[in-house]
Write a protein that holds these residues in place. Structure first.
Motif, PDB file in Angstrom:
ATOM      1  N   GLY A 175       5.578  -1.672  12.613  1.00  0.00           N
ATOM      2  CA  GLY A 175       4.622  -1.035  11.712  1.00  0.00           C
ATOM      3  C   GLY A 175       4.498  -1.658  10.346  1.00  0.00           C
ATOM      4  N   ASP A 180      -1.616  -5.019   2.398  1.00  0.00           N
ATOM      5  CA  ASP A 180      -2.999  -5.473   2.521  1.00  0.00           C
ATOM      6  C   ASP A 180      -2.959  -6.941   2.921  1.00  0.00           C
ATOM      7  OD1 ASP A 180      -5.734  -5.670   2.383  1.00  0.00           O
ATOM      8  OD2 ASP A 180      -5.772  -5.878   0.187  1.00  0.00           O
ATOM      9  N   THR A 232       3.038  -4.241   9.110  1.00  0.00           N
ATOM     10  CA  THR A 232       1.743  -4.762   8.665  1.00  0.00           C
ATOM     11  C   THR A 232       0.858  -3.671   8.054  1.00  0.00           C
ATOM     12  OG1 THR A 232       0.847  -4.572  10.895  1.00  0.00           O
ATOM     13  CG2 THR A 232       1.716  -6.724  10.241  1.00  0.00           C
ATOM     14  N   ARG A 233       1.055  -2.426   8.440  1.00  0.00           N
ATOM     15  CA  ARG A 233       0.200  -1.373   7.887  1.00  0.00           C
ATOM     16  C   ARG A 233       0.561  -1.035   6.437  1.00  0.00           C
ATOM     17  NH1 ARG A 233       2.469   2.053  12.052  1.00  0.00           N
ATOM     18  NH2 ARG A 233       4.306   3.071  11.234  1.00  0.00           N
ATOM     19  N   TYR A 234       1.724  -1.463   5.967  1.00  0.00           N
ATOM     20  CA  TYR A 234       2.142  -1.170   4.596  1.00  0.00           C
ATOM     21  C   TYR A 234       1.658  -2.204   3.573  1.00  0.00           C
ATOM     22  CZ  TYR A 234       5.299   1.852   7.206  1.00  0.00           C
ATOM     23  OH  TYR A 234       5.818   2.782   8.073  1.00  0.00           O
ATOM     24  N   LYS A 243       0.852  -1.188   0.000  1.00  0.00           N
ATOM     25  CA  LYS A 243       0.000   0.000   0.000  1.00  0.00           C
ATOM     26  C   LYS A 243       0.893   1.244   0.000  1.00  0.00           C
ATOM     27  CE  LYS A 243      -2.441  -0.904   3.698  1.00  0.00           C
ATOM     28  NZ  LYS A 243      -3.461  -1.094   4.747  1.00  0.00           N
ATOM     29  N   GLU A 251       0.353   4.334  -0.537  1.00  0.00           N
ATOM     30  CA  GLU A 251      -0.194   5.526   0.112  1.00  0.00           C
ATOM     31  C   GLU A 251       0.086   5.512   1.611  1.00  0.00           C
ATOM     32  OE1 GLU A 251      -3.295   2.322   0.267  1.00  0.00           O
ATOM     33  OE2 GLU A 251      -1.929   3.033  -1.283  1.00  0.00           O
ATOM     34  N   THR A 252       0.219   4.341   2.188  1.00  0.00           N
ATOM     35  CA  THR A 252       0.509   4.228   3.618  1.00  0.00           C
ATOM     36  C   THR A 252       2.003   4.389   3.888  1.00  0.00           C
ATOM     37  OG1 THR A 252      -1.333   2.702   3.799  1.00  0.00           O
ATOM     38  CG2 THR A 252       0.166   2.760   5.641  1.00  0.00           C
ATOM     39  N   ALA A 253       2.827   3.911   2.956  1.00  0.00           N
ATOM     40  CA  ALA A 253       4.279   3.952   3.141  1.00  0.00           C
ATOM     41  C   ALA A 253       4.841   5.361   2.973  1.00  0.00           C
ATOM     42  CB  ALA A 253       4.960   2.998   2.171  1.00  0.00           C
ATOM     43  N   GLY A 254       4.160   6.183   2.182  1.00  0.00           N
ATOM     44  CA  GLY A 254       4.644   7.548   1.977  1.00  0.00           C
ATOM     45  C   GLY A 254       6.068   7.572   1.453  1.00  0.00           C
TER      46      GLY A 254
END
Length: 159
Positions: free
Chosen positions: A149, A155, A151-153, A64, A66-69
């Motif tokens: 963190g 899906d 897991t947030r990067y 993702k 958009e989450t990794a920026g």
């Protein structure tokens, strides 16, 4: 899916077309496997190689951006142990995630070390990474905050 029967049967799992299995279906398959069954898969080197290649191959598609920026990091994965340790590297940079098999000369920002069963449970959403770390089923070297963190990067399916 497997040609017949329950995909959690190891004989049928060997025939499974992993490319045709959705992340959610894969999570359900892993959820239905015991640690003992996963360790049997790990002993079947061609099957283990197929499973690992498919899981790591999907990381780029499940990333993702958009989450990794602006995150830039090299994550080294060591799965299994001893003579059968598999090493993969995940590089996150410029909004992309690329995965390579093997160890590069680059210094990873974090290294994750875990057994085959723990790895499959983690990447399929069937295990809590914090619990795994606290029970020493997941070892982390380097940037623990990045590891926490990760897991947030991606899906990650929920089984």
């Amino acid at each position: 899916m497997a040609s017949s029967g329950n995909p959690n049967n190891l004989d049928n799992l060997a025939e499974l077309d992993f490319a045709g299995v959705s992340p959610e279906e894969f999570a359900e398959i892993v959820k239905g496997l015991s640690g003992k069954q996963i360790n049997e898969i790990a002993r079947d080197q061609p099957l283990r190689a197929r499973v690992l290649a498919e899981v790591f191959g999907r990381m780029g598609r499940q990333f993702k951006p958009e989450t990794a920026g602006s995150l830039e990091a090299l994550i080294r994965w060591k799965v299994g142990g001893g003579d059968s340790e598999a090493v993969y590297e995940t590089r996150i940079a410029d909004g992309t995630c690329t995965v390579t098999e093997g160890r590069s000369d680059a210094e990873p920002r974090v290294t994750l070390v875990l057994g085959d069963a723990e790895f499959l449970k983690l990447v399929s959403g069937n295990a809590n990474p914090v619990t795994m770390f606290m029970t020493r089923k997941l070892r982390i070297a380097g940037d623990v905050a990045l590891a926490a963190g990760l897991t947030r990067y991606f899906d990650i399916p929920k089984a």
